[in-house]
Scaffold this motif. Structure first.
Motif, PDB file in Angstrom:
ATOM      1  N   THR A 286       0.826  -1.212   0.000  1.00 24.18           N
ATOM      2  CA  THR A 286       0.000   0.000   0.000  1.00 24.18           C
ATOM      3  C   THR A 286       0.855   1.254   0.000  1.00 24.18           C
ATOM      4  OG1 THR A 286      -1.973   1.030   0.923  1.00 24.18           O
ATOM      5  CG2 THR A 286      -0.306   0.305   2.493  1.00 24.18           C
ATOM      6  N   ALA A 300       1.070  -1.275  -9.632  1.00 26.04           N
ATOM      7  CA  ALA A 300      -0.276  -1.626 -10.113  1.00 26.04           C
ATOM      8  C   ALA A 300      -0.278  -1.802 -11.633  1.00 26.04           C
ATOM      9  CB  ALA A 300      -1.282  -0.550  -9.696  1.00 26.04           C
ATOM     10  N   THR A 310      -5.143  -5.176  -7.297  1.00 24.07           N
ATOM     11  CA  THR A 310      -4.698  -4.546  -6.044  1.00 24.07           C
ATOM     12  C   THR A 310      -5.583  -5.030  -4.898  1.00 24.07           C
ATOM     13  OG1 THR A 310      -6.200  -2.661  -6.307  1.00 24.07           O
ATOM     14  CG2 THR A 310      -3.981  -2.454  -7.275  1.00 24.07           C
TER      15      THR A 310
END
Ligand code: CS2
Ligand code: MG
Length: 403
Positions: A286, A300, A310
């Motif tokens: 994250t 991503a 994700t």
């Protein structure tokens, strides 16, 4: 947009958070989350000693250049402390840029790919029945996805399960590391019963997730993945420690249970082999621990080439600043999977006012320019830092294991 000031706010409304505030000469400011659970002051020292002084006088709009100044310019690259520090600067600069453009952050990234972001909540219990009651509570609150973690007979204290049923789970609950005892065989013999009970009680449509928390060997993970196939989990998370990315290739040969990994990753290079070999299905790295929006966007994009989605890490040891920025990212990113959501305490939400909202198992992103989260500095001062360490784990024979 010249940076005139940059400073940290360390506050502990129930647990420690570190927030970076970057102020520009025009008065526009941005904030970023710099919280690394159990290592908060390491990031504070890195930022205050080696990063913030060199930000003053720089052009805040040059996000990419500042990112590389802090990454390539660090020499000692990567690692959780460095990349959390870079992430805090990066998210604060994106917050400034979106505010200066007068638009919510998701617009700056490319606009909405979806109107709402599906989340998963945490249902835990010291035994299966207690966990099922928590699942029922989440379903009643509208959750479409629930992570289930339950105690295991013969194991006194296990990851993810609060000491008292119904209490929030906070692993960093002691000044020095608490020592837990772990038994893989007791866990493997018991946990499939948890999923059978969930499917029996709640049927097939509820998305069910589980976090193994780094504790198995690859062949043990393969056994577990195979045994739980009838319960078609949304994902099995962190089933083995992921320094050895090739281990997931072995697991993949044995099971179709979707695999998620990456909350402890801090750069694309931690995940590159996993993604390019399609050994995983969800990448958890994250914004706060993997270099911010500038870097996670690249992770991503690579993941999207290989059908990997994700699944941002989102426990209460990441602040509302991380969650708020993540919801903007989740709203934009084409290969979105799911967003973890552990509700923060009311005290935390008061320190970090925000415009995202939870509705029917999803987050709705706010329209405030920036990432929509702020910090009440005077309220933050009322919660002084207190050292808190994550536990360690030992096997029953005393071997120091993975927590
Ligand atoms: C967990 C985390 O949420 C999760 O998936 O793995 O709660 C993890 O234990 C903590 O972030 C550690 O600080
Ligand atoms: Mg996890």
């Amino acid at each position: 947009m010249i940076i005139s000031d940059a400073y940290l706010i360390v506050t502990s409304p129930g647990r420690n958070f570190v927030t970076l505030k970057i102020v520009t000469e025009s008065g526009v400011y941005g904030i970023g989350d710099a919280t690394l659970n159990g290592r908060e002051l390491a990031v504070v020292a890195y930022l205050e000693e080696h990063v913030l002084p060199s930000l003053i006088g720089r052009d805040a709009s040059r996000i990419e250049d500042i990112w590389h100044f802090l990454y390539r310019g660090a020499y000692w690259r990567r690692g959780p402390v460095t990349m959390t520090a870079i992430a805090a600067v990066d998210v604060a600069l994106w917050d400034i840029k979106a505010k200066a453009a007068g638009m919510p952050l998701y617009q700056l990234l490319g606009g909405k790919s979806r109107d709402r972001v599906m989340v998963y909540g945490h249902a835990t219990g010291r035994d299966i029945e207690a966990c099922l009651e928590e699942v029922a509570r989440h379903v009643k609150e509208g959750y479409k996805a629930v992570r289930v973690q339950a105690g295991v007979p013969g194991i006194a204290s296990i990851y993810g399960v609060a000491k008292k049923d119904g209490e929030p789970y906070e692993p960093a609950d002691a000044e020095l590391p608490a020592e837990h005892v772990w038994s893989t065989s007791k866990y493997l013999n018991h946990v499939p019963k948890l999923f059978a009970a969930v499917r029996e009680r709640f049927g097939d449509d509820l998305h069910v997730l589980h976090d193994v928390h780094h504790r198995l060997t690859p062949i043990e993970a393969a056994r577990l993945g195979k045994e739980v196939e009838p319960y078609h989990l949304f994902w099995l998370e962190d089933c083995v420690p992921a320094e050895n990315q090739e281990a997931f290739g072995l697991i993949r040969q044995h099971t179709t249970t979707p695999l998620a990994v990456g909350e402890v990753f801090n750069s694309l290079f931690d995940a590159k082999t996993l993604i390019e070999n399609q050994w995983i299905d969800y990448i958890r790295a994250t914004l706060t621990h993997a270099g911010g929006i500038t870097h996670v966007r690249r992770i991503a994009d690579l993941a999207g080439l290989y059908h990997v989605r994700t699944g941002f890490h989102g426990p209460t040891d990441l602040s509302p600043v991380c969650l708020g920025a993540a919801i903007h990212f989740d709203t934009w990113v084409p290969n979105f999977g799911i967003q973890e959501y552990m509700p923060h305490t009311n005290a935390t939400d008061e320190v970090f006012p925000h415009d995202y909202r939870f509705e029917d198992g999803h987050f709705i992103v706010g329209e405030t320019p920036g990432h929509g989260v702020d910090i009440d500095e005077s309220l933050a001062k009322q919660y002084p830092y207190k050292r808190a360490s994550l536990p360690v784990n030992r096997l029953e024979d005393g071997t120091l294991w993975h927590w």
